[in-house]
Design a protein around this motif. Structure first.
Motif, PDB file in Angstrom:
ATOM      1  N   ASP A  63       0.722  -1.544   0.072  1.00  0.00           N
ATOM      2  CA  ASP A  63       0.585  -0.217  -0.466  1.00  0.00           C
ATOM      3  C   ASP A  63       0.728   1.695  -0.301  1.00  0.00           C
ATOM      4  O   ASP A  63       1.977   1.221   0.654  1.00  0.00           O
ATOM      5  CB  ASP A  63      -1.203   0.042   1.073  1.00  0.00           C
ATOM      6  N   ASN A  64       0.246   2.386  -0.733  1.00  0.00           N
ATOM      7  CA  ASN A  64       0.824   3.896  -0.588  1.00  0.00           C
ATOM      8  C   ASN A  64       2.662   3.381  -0.477  1.00  0.00           C
ATOM      9  O   ASN A  64       3.573   4.139   0.618  1.00  0.00           O
ATOM     10  CB  ASN A  64       0.234   4.109   0.054  1.00  0.00           C
ATOM     11  N   VAL A  65       3.337   2.942  -1.825  1.00  0.00           N
ATOM     12  CA  VAL A  65       4.318   3.232  -1.271  1.00  0.00           C
ATOM     13  C   VAL A  65       5.366   3.669  -2.728  1.00  0.00           C
ATOM     14  O   VAL A  65       4.603   3.183  -4.211  1.00  0.00           O
ATOM     15  CB  VAL A  65       5.311   1.311  -1.526  1.00  0.00           C
ATOM     16  N   THR A  66       6.201   4.816  -2.451  1.00  0.00           N
ATOM     17  CA  THR A  66       6.735   5.076  -4.212  1.00  0.00           C
ATOM     18  C   THR A  66       7.777   3.982  -4.856  1.00  0.00           C
ATOM     19  O   THR A  66       8.481   3.392  -4.275  1.00  0.00           O
ATOM     20  CB  THR A  66       7.359   6.537  -3.754  1.00  0.00           C
ATOM     21  N   LEU A  67       8.310   4.509  -6.033  1.00  0.00           N
ATOM     22  CA  LEU A  67       8.889   2.934  -6.763  1.00  0.00           C
ATOM     23  C   LEU A  67      10.750   3.229  -5.554  1.00  0.00           C
ATOM     24  O   LEU A  67      11.115   1.534  -5.418  1.00  0.00           O
ATOM     25  CB  LEU A  67       9.164   3.702  -8.156  1.00  0.00           C
ATOM     26  N   LYS A  68      11.242   4.536  -5.760  1.00  0.00           N
ATOM     27  CA  LYS A  68      12.575   4.217  -4.384  1.00  0.00           C
ATOM     28  C   LYS A  68      12.280   3.728  -3.402  1.00  0.00           C
ATOM     29  O   LYS A  68      12.833   2.989  -2.862  1.00  0.00           O
ATOM     30  CB  LYS A  68      12.596   5.739  -4.569  1.00  0.00           C
ATOM     31  N   GLY A  69      10.785   3.649  -3.037  1.00  0.00           N
ATOM     32  CA  GLY A  69      10.483   3.166  -0.907  1.00  0.00           C
ATOM     33  C   GLY A  69      10.397   1.486  -1.900  1.00  0.00           C
ATOM     34  O   GLY A  69      11.581   1.109  -0.963  1.00  0.00           O
ATOM     35  N   TYR A  70       9.725   0.794  -2.806  1.00  0.00           N
ATOM     36  CA  TYR A  70       9.663  -0.339  -2.833  1.00  0.00           C
ATOM     37  C   TYR A  70      11.323  -0.480  -3.121  1.00  0.00           C
ATOM     38  O   TYR A  70      11.433  -1.865  -2.188  1.00  0.00           O
ATOM     39  CB  TYR A  70       8.683  -0.774  -4.062  1.00  0.00           C
ATOM     40  N   ILE A  71      12.111  -0.058  -4.028  1.00  0.00           N
ATOM     41  CA  ILE A  71      13.429  -0.763  -4.187  1.00  0.00           C
ATOM     42  C   ILE A  71      13.987  -0.631  -2.623  1.00  0.00           C
ATOM     43  O   ILE A  71      14.475  -1.898  -2.736  1.00  0.00           O
ATOM     44  CB  ILE A  71      14.112   0.428  -5.375  1.00  0.00           C
ATOM     45  N   ASP A  72      14.167   0.024  -2.313  1.00  0.00           N
ATOM     46  CA  ASP A  72      14.976   0.019  -1.036  1.00  0.00           C
ATOM     47  C   ASP A  72      14.356  -1.035   0.274  1.00  0.00           C
ATOM     48  O   ASP A  72      14.948  -1.309   0.744  1.00  0.00           O
ATOM     49  CB  ASP A  72      14.560   1.507  -0.068  1.00  0.00           C
ATOM     50  N   TRP A  73      12.545  -1.252   0.310  1.00  0.00           N
ATOM     51  CA  TRP A  73      11.948  -2.375   1.096  1.00  0.00           C
ATOM     52  C   TRP A  73      12.507  -3.443   0.224  1.00  0.00           C
ATOM     53  O   TRP A  73      13.228  -4.755   1.052  1.00  0.00           O
ATOM     54  CB  TRP A  73      10.476  -2.116   1.300  1.00  0.00           C
ATOM     55  N   PHE A  74      12.393  -3.597  -0.866  1.00  0.00           N
ATOM     56  CA  PHE A  74      13.144  -4.849  -1.627  1.00  0.00           C
ATOM     57  C   PHE A  74      14.591  -5.439  -0.790  1.00  0.00           C
ATOM     58  O   PHE A  74      14.849  -6.373  -0.213  1.00  0.00           O
ATOM     59  CB  PHE A  74      13.039  -4.751  -3.236  1.00  0.00           C
ATOM     60  N   GLN A  75      14.924  -4.512  -1.379  1.00  0.00           N
ATOM     61  CA  GLN A  75      17.131  -5.103  -1.155  1.00  0.00           C
ATOM     62  C   GLN A  75      17.046  -5.096   0.419  1.00  0.00           C
ATOM     63  O   GLN A  75      17.600  -5.667   0.865  1.00  0.00           O
ATOM     64  CB  GLN A  75      17.070  -3.312  -1.183  1.00  0.00           C
ATOM     65  N   MET A  76      16.417  -4.434   1.563  1.00  0.00           N
ATOM     66  CA  MET A  76      16.031  -4.825   3.033  1.00  0.00           C
ATOM     67  C   MET A  76      15.841  -6.010   3.199  1.00  0.00           C
ATOM     68  O   MET A  76      16.577  -6.903   3.838  1.00  0.00           O
ATOM     69  CB  MET A  76      15.612  -3.710   3.700  1.00  0.00           C
ATOM     70  N   VAL A  77      14.726  -6.750   2.388  1.00  0.00           N
ATOM     71  CA  VAL A  77      14.035  -7.581   2.801  1.00  0.00           C
ATOM     72  C   VAL A  77      15.317  -9.146   1.807  1.00  0.00           C
ATOM     73  O   VAL A  77      15.644 -10.054   2.434  1.00  0.00           O
ATOM     74  CB  VAL A  77      12.366  -8.057   1.584  1.00  0.00           C
ATOM     75  N   VAL A  78      15.585  -8.616   0.995  1.00  0.00           N
ATOM     76  CA  VAL A  78      16.609  -9.692   0.313  1.00  0.00           C
ATOM     77  C   VAL A  78      18.339  -9.728   0.940  1.00  0.00           C
ATOM     78  O   VAL A  78      18.214 -10.803   1.804  1.00  0.00           O
ATOM     79  CB  VAL A  78      17.312  -9.144  -0.996  1.00  0.00           C
TER      80      VAL A  78
END
Length: 149
Positions: A63-78
């Motif tokens: 919900d309500n995530v920017t592209l940059k926010g998603y990329i940062d979140w994705f990398q944190m999860v990995v």
């Protein structure tokens, strides 16, 4: 004619050529229904013998995530998954790429028109993995599921 050296084959599951002792291995599967990120953060490490097979949620699943926010979140999860793996373990990430528009919309929210950027999640995962000491890429596959014409 040059004599060839006889090929040596290593059976699958042999630990990279090391013959394992005939010790019984207890296989265990545990399914947890909870927030995986909070659970992983609560652990110092996954139990010995653990491995991870996962797909990190897609941008349109948040919900309500920017592209940059998603990329940062994705990398944190990995990075979190790779940091929690026990020694000599493996993680497999199954991901699909996403196309986003210039305004950052994607999927069903995307307005008509051309796409601005291709979000290559394999590349993002590899960048994240490069920041975790001792992690290396063993293989990468691209699967085409459409029709060739």
């Amino acid at each position: 004619k040059v004599p060839r050296k006889k090929r040596q084959y290593v059976p699958r599951g042999s630990g990279g050529g090391q013959i394992r002792d005939s010790v019984a291995v207890n296989v265990r599967r545990e399914v947890l229904c909870q927030d995986a990120i909070a659970w992983l953060k609560s652990l110092s490490r996954l139990p010995p013998g653990s491995c991870v097979l996962t797909g990190v949620p897609d941008i349109h699943e948040l919900d309500n995530v920017t592209l940059k926010g998603y990329i940062d979140w994705f990398q944190m999860v990995v990075k979190l998954i790779l940091e929690k793996l026990p020694e000599q373990s493996r993680a497999i990430f199954m991901q699909t790429d996403v196309k986003v528009t210039k305004d950052g919309s994607h999927g069903q929210k995307a307005k008509s028109g051309s796409y601005w950027q291709w979000l290559d999640k394999a590349h993002i995962a590899i960048l994240a993995a490069s920041q975790v000491p001792g992690v290396r890429l063993l293989w990468h596959r691209i699967i085409f599921s459409g029709q060739l014409t």
